[in-house]
Design a protein around this motif. Sequence first.
Motif, PDB file in Angstrom:
ATOM      1  N   ASN A  16       0.647  -1.148  -0.016  1.00  0.00           N
ATOM      2  CA  ASN A  16      -0.027   0.097   0.059  1.00  0.00           C
ATOM      3  C   ASN A  16       0.745   1.233   0.033  1.00  0.00           C
ATOM      4  OD1 ASN A  16      -2.142  -1.581   0.071  1.00  0.00           O
ATOM      5  ND2 ASN A  16      -2.157  -1.750   2.320  1.00  0.00           N
ATOM      6  N   SER A  17       1.908   1.261  -0.694  1.00  0.00           N
ATOM      7  CA  SER A  17       2.800   2.456  -0.834  1.00  0.00           C
ATOM      8  C   SER A  17       2.180   3.388  -1.676  1.00  0.00           C
ATOM      9  CB  SER A  17       4.282   1.961  -1.663  1.00  0.00           C
ATOM     10  OG  SER A  17       3.913   1.688  -2.745  1.00  0.00           O
ATOM     11  N   PHE A  18       2.423   4.572  -1.430  1.00  0.00           N
ATOM     12  CA  PHE A  18       1.499   5.750  -1.931  1.00  0.00           C
ATOM     13  C   PHE A  18       1.948   6.380  -3.290  1.00  0.00           C
ATOM     14  CE2 PHE A  18       0.149   5.759   2.589  1.00  0.00           C
ATOM     15  CZ  PHE A  18      -1.159   6.296   2.460  1.00  0.00           C
ATOM     16  N   THR A  19       1.180   6.222  -4.451  1.00  0.00           N
ATOM     17  CA  THR A  19       1.463   7.084  -5.597  1.00  0.00           C
ATOM     18  C   THR A  19       0.711   8.332  -5.075  1.00  0.00           C
ATOM     19  OG1 THR A  19      -0.609   6.135  -6.551  1.00  0.00           O
ATOM     20  CG2 THR A  19       1.110   4.873  -7.101  1.00  0.00           C
ATOM     21  N   THR A  20       0.912   9.430  -6.153  1.00  0.00           N
ATOM     22  CA  THR A  20       0.283  10.506  -5.869  1.00  0.00           C
ATOM     23  C   THR A  20      -0.969  10.345  -6.199  1.00  0.00           C
ATOM     24  OG1 THR A  20       0.991  11.096  -8.279  1.00  0.00           O
ATOM     25  CG2 THR A  20       2.188  11.995  -6.636  1.00  0.00           C
ATOM     26  N   ALA A  54       6.527  18.554 -12.168  1.00  0.00           N
ATOM     27  CA  ALA A  54       6.198  17.300 -11.701  1.00  0.00           C
ATOM     28  C   ALA A  54       6.066  16.897 -10.355  1.00  0.00           C
ATOM     29  CB  ALA A  54       7.217  16.502 -12.308  1.00  0.00           C
ATOM     30  N   LEU A  55       6.764  17.626  -9.612  1.00  0.00           N
ATOM     31  CA  LEU A  55       7.007  17.195  -8.088  1.00  0.00           C
ATOM     32  C   LEU A  55       5.727  17.997  -7.309  1.00  0.00           C
ATOM     33  CD1 LEU A  55      10.739  17.358  -7.021  1.00  0.00           C
ATOM     34  CD2 LEU A  55       9.251  15.474  -6.706  1.00  0.00           C
ATOM     35  N   TYR A  56       5.176  18.893  -8.067  1.00  0.00           N
ATOM     36  CA  TYR A  56       4.067  19.559  -7.225  1.00  0.00           C
ATOM     37  C   TYR A  56       2.927  18.781  -7.101  1.00  0.00           C
ATOM     38  CZ  TYR A  56       6.715  24.034  -6.947  1.00  0.00           C
ATOM     39  OH  TYR A  56       7.714  24.889  -6.810  1.00  0.00           O
ATOM     40  N   ALA A  57       2.655  17.493  -7.935  1.00  0.00           N
ATOM     41  CA  ALA A  57       1.654  16.679  -7.518  1.00  0.00           C
ATOM     42  C   ALA A  57       1.392  16.146  -6.286  1.00  0.00           C
ATOM     43  CB  ALA A  57       2.030  15.393  -8.603  1.00  0.00           C
ATOM     44  N   TYR A  58       2.690  16.223  -5.453  1.00  0.00           N
ATOM     45  CA  TYR A  58       2.818  15.843  -4.192  1.00  0.00           C
ATOM     46  C   TYR A  58       1.922  16.787  -3.185  1.00  0.00           C
ATOM     47  CZ  TYR A  58       5.428  11.765  -5.125  1.00  0.00           C
ATOM     48  OH  TYR A  58       5.710  10.492  -5.667  1.00  0.00           O
ATOM     49  N   ASP A  59       2.154  18.110  -3.599  1.00  0.00           N
ATOM     50  CA  ASP A  59       1.725  19.320  -2.870  1.00  0.00           C
ATOM     51  C   ASP A  59       0.229  19.053  -2.975  1.00  0.00           C
ATOM     52  OD1 ASP A  59       4.374  19.885  -2.249  1.00  0.00           O
ATOM     53  OD2 ASP A  59       3.832  21.889  -3.268  1.00  0.00           O
TER      54      ASP A  59
END
Length: 257
Positions: free
Chosen positions: A31-35, A86-91
């Motif tokens: 259950n690792s988290f994708t965006t 690309a990294l802002y998908a986490y925010d």
Amino acid sequence: MTNTFITFEQLEYNVVDSAAYIRLNRPDVLNSFTTQLYGEVKNAVRLANSDPDVDIIVITGTGRAFATGGDLEEVLSRMEDENPLALYAYDDNMPFDAVKYSSKTTIAAVNGICVAGGLAIASACDLQIAVRSAVFGAPEARIGLASSMMPSLLLSKISLSKLKYLLYTAKSISATEAERIGLITQVVEDGTLEEKVQELIKDIRKTSPNARSLYAEYINRMLPTAPNSDLQRGFRSEECREGLRAFSEKRNPGYQR
């Protein structure tokens, strides 16, 4: 209220007897988290909050893990993507505030491994009930990542010295130890989690939903917060990039001491 608005692919969402159950469903990768999964958790909580028939939200996992951290292959891929956004998908997809500030009472039913982003989700819940075989940890520093969410979510639960120990060593602790230091609410025997969650729901429902919602609001006013944008500082460090590459290549990271 029947859900005709949102389709979930990486979690299961069901409402039973006025409790919304959010079950993370990537058991093959613990259950690792994708965006995408982060975003689905956020939207599932929003869906439950919007349902007048729901008063309690239960978050749990499928398989031998409650949840682990972000999907490291996706994190590295986004870090090395030439697209500066690309990294802002986490925010944009982080669900921690949605869980923490939910208008409904939230329970983390911890069925197994609960580390990194999984620990953050569990800690954002109002209550945590875990099987005795569960383990808890904040291993982000092993890949060179300092998560702003962990200090914000854990400092209201455990002492500063215990917080630093978990973050600086990245060691995992047992469910018994997690309960002893106040990280979780209750430990139950393996095989009894669903039964004990139902008992907890019955106890909670002896109190008024409005009173619980107001208590949550009052408590949250006093708790530390960290903006999602702080995540960027950790993701964009060269040590985090090296840590993720080392993980991908199955070697020890070459951090400068």
